[in-house]
Design an enzyme around this catalytic site. Structure first.
Site, short mmCIF file in Angstrom:
data_model
loop_
_atom_site.label_atom_id
_atom_site.label_comp_id
_atom_site.label_asym_id
_atom_site.label_seq_id
_atom_site.Cartn_x
_atom_site.Cartn_y
_atom_site.Cartn_z
N ASN A 23 48.70 11.21 82.15
CA ASN A 23 48.92 11.24 83.59
C ASN A 23 48.36 12.57 84.10
O ASN A 23 48.22 13.54 83.35
CB ASN A 23 50.41 11.07 83.94
CG ASN A 23 51.30 12.07 83.24
OD1 ASN A 23 50.85 12.88 82.43
ND2 ASN A 23 52.59 12.02 83.53
N CYS A 57 55.52 9.85 80.30
CA CYS A 57 56.63 10.75 80.61
C CYS A 57 57.11 11.37 79.32
O CYS A 57 57.68 10.68 78.47
CB CYS A 57 57.76 9.98 81.30
SG CYS A 57 59.24 10.97 81.61
N GLY A 58 56.89 12.66 79.15
CA GLY A 58 57.26 13.34 77.91
C GLY A 58 58.75 13.35 77.66
O GLY A 58 59.22 13.06 76.55
N ASN A 59 59.53 13.70 78.69
CA ASN A 59 60.98 13.70 78.53
C ASN A 59 61.49 12.28 78.28
O ASN A 59 62.42 12.06 77.50
CB ASN A 59 61.64 14.30 79.77
CG ASN A 59 61.36 15.78 79.90
OD1 ASN A 59 61.47 16.53 78.93
ND2 ASN A 59 60.98 16.21 81.09
N ASN A 84 50.46 15.39 89.54
CA ASN A 84 51.62 16.23 89.31
C ASN A 84 51.21 17.68 89.50
O ASN A 84 50.15 18.10 89.03
CB ASN A 84 52.15 16.01 87.90
CG ASN A 84 52.60 14.58 87.65
OD1 ASN A 84 53.65 14.17 88.11
ND2 ASN A 84 51.79 13.81 86.94
N GLU A 124 56.73 16.52 90.77
CA GLU A 124 56.22 15.35 90.06
C GLU A 124 55.74 14.27 91.03
O GLU A 124 56.39 13.99 92.04
CB GLU A 124 57.31 14.76 89.16
CG GLU A 124 57.57 15.57 87.91
CD GLU A 124 58.26 14.76 86.83
OE1 GLU A 124 57.73 13.69 86.48
OE2 GLU A 124 59.33 15.19 86.36
N ARG A 125 54.61 13.71 90.69
CA ARG A 125 54.06 12.59 91.46
C ARG A 125 55.07 11.44 91.49
O ARG A 125 55.51 10.95 90.47
CB ARG A 125 52.76 12.13 90.79
CG ARG A 125 52.10 10.93 91.43
CD ARG A 125 50.85 10.51 90.68
NE ARG A 125 51.14 10.09 89.30
CZ ARG A 125 50.26 9.50 88.50
NH1 ARG A 125 49.03 9.27 88.93
NH2 ARG A 125 50.59 9.16 87.27
N CYS A 133 59.50 18.43 83.17
CA CYS A 133 58.42 17.44 83.04
C CYS A 133 57.72 17.73 81.72
O CYS A 133 57.05 18.76 81.57
CB CYS A 133 57.44 17.54 84.20
SG CYS A 133 56.02 16.43 84.06
N ASN A 141 65.85 16.15 83.30
CA ASN A 141 64.96 15.11 83.84
C ASN A 141 65.58 13.77 83.44
O ASN A 141 65.38 13.29 82.33
CB ASN A 141 63.57 15.30 83.25
CG ASN A 141 62.50 14.44 83.89
OD1 ASN A 141 61.44 14.24 83.31
ND2 ASN A 141 62.74 13.92 85.09
#
Length: 284
Positions: free
Chosen positions: A166, A76-78, A199, A217-218, A226, A14
């Site tokens: 999110n 965004c986790g990544n 998402n 992903e949105r 994700c 990602n």
């Protein structure tokens, strides 16, 4: 401004273009346009979007994320893992545990350092939000959406909705290779029941501590990974009685694995890699 320096980084494939706003200061009115440009694999660098590493009055750094369609995301986790790696390695922070500001609030990151380099990051993603009003969903209210059957055109799916800062909707599937991402992903993302978009995740259960995962992903479409989606998938697995709280759940994403743990204190912990791809100068 005719150019700016960037770093391309990824978490499990990602990938985003990271810009140090302590030094570069891209103009606010052009951020969406620049995100679209740099994300293009044909005329830009190629990525899932652009992330700005900014000064903050609440934490050492602030993360702002722009999807490849130019829209601004909340979390965004990544991206958080990569921001943590960048901040430590570029001496924006000195401690191995520190806060990062996002549009969804403050999160705590802890980096694992070896020979001055960060390879693994654990992020406290906070508590999942489960009510329809928090997601949000059109009908609002304080009800939860757990194992609820929904119709999308002629297709019926049973899903669980989770916000990790999110919105996510998680659908179980028997075979992850059959996940209908290209056909149903864009339809569900823009379904009017989700006024801010959503998402879309499909999850195959291997056992209570192991899940296979694919995502639409949105604002970005299909991606390799994700982080917030993996958190949502683990939370949904617990809510549906498959997994347990306070245990490590390995989520197999297209780009690799994340370890998620929904602690007894309500917080969701995410552990995974962060990698630097390249650095350079982008000409506008």
């Amino acid at each position: 401004m005719n150019s700016f320096r960037f770093t391309k980084m990824h978490g499990l494939g990602n990938s985003y273009i990271y810009v140090n706003q302590f030094e570069e200061q891209l103009p606010e009115e052009k951020l969406s346009e620049i995100a679209i440009q740099v994300s293009s694999v044909y005329t830009g660098i190629g990525s899932d979007g652009m992330i700005l590493i900014c000064p903050s009055d609440q934490a050492p750094v602030k993360m702002r994320i722009f999807n490849n369609d130019g829209s601004e995301g909340k979390n965004c986790g990544n991206g958080l893992r990569c921001v943590a790696k960048y901040a430590y390695e570029h001496k924006l922070v000195e401690e191995t545990s520190f806060l990062i500001e996002t549009l969804s609030g403050l999160v705590k990151a802890e980096v694992q350092v070896e020979n001055g380099k960060v390879n693994v990051v654990t992020v406290d993603m906070g508590e999942p939000r489960l009510t329809k009003s928090e997601l949000p969903m059109l009908d609002g209210g304080e009800e939860h959406t757990i194992n609820e059957t929904m119709a999308f055109g002629e297709v019926e799916l049973t899903g669980t909705a989770v916000s990790m800062g999110n919105p996510h909707i998680v659908f179980p599937i028997a075979d992850i290779e059959q996940a209908p991402l290209t056909t149903l992903g864009p339809v569900i993302e823009k379904d009017p029941r989700f006024p801010e978009g959503i998402n879309v995740e499909f999850v195959e259960t291997v056992n209570e501590q192991e899940l296979h995962f694919r995502v639409w992903e949105r604002g970005s479409g299909i991606t390799q990974a994700c982080g917030t989606g993996a958190c949502a998938a683990a939370v949904a697995s617990v809510l549906n009685g498959v997994s347990k709280r306070n245990q490590d759940i390995t989520v197999h994403l297209a780009g690799g694995d994340l370890v998620i743990n929904w602690k007894d204190n309500g917080h969701v912990m995410m552990t995974g890699p962060a990698e630097t791809v390249c650095e350079g100068v982008y000409f506008l």
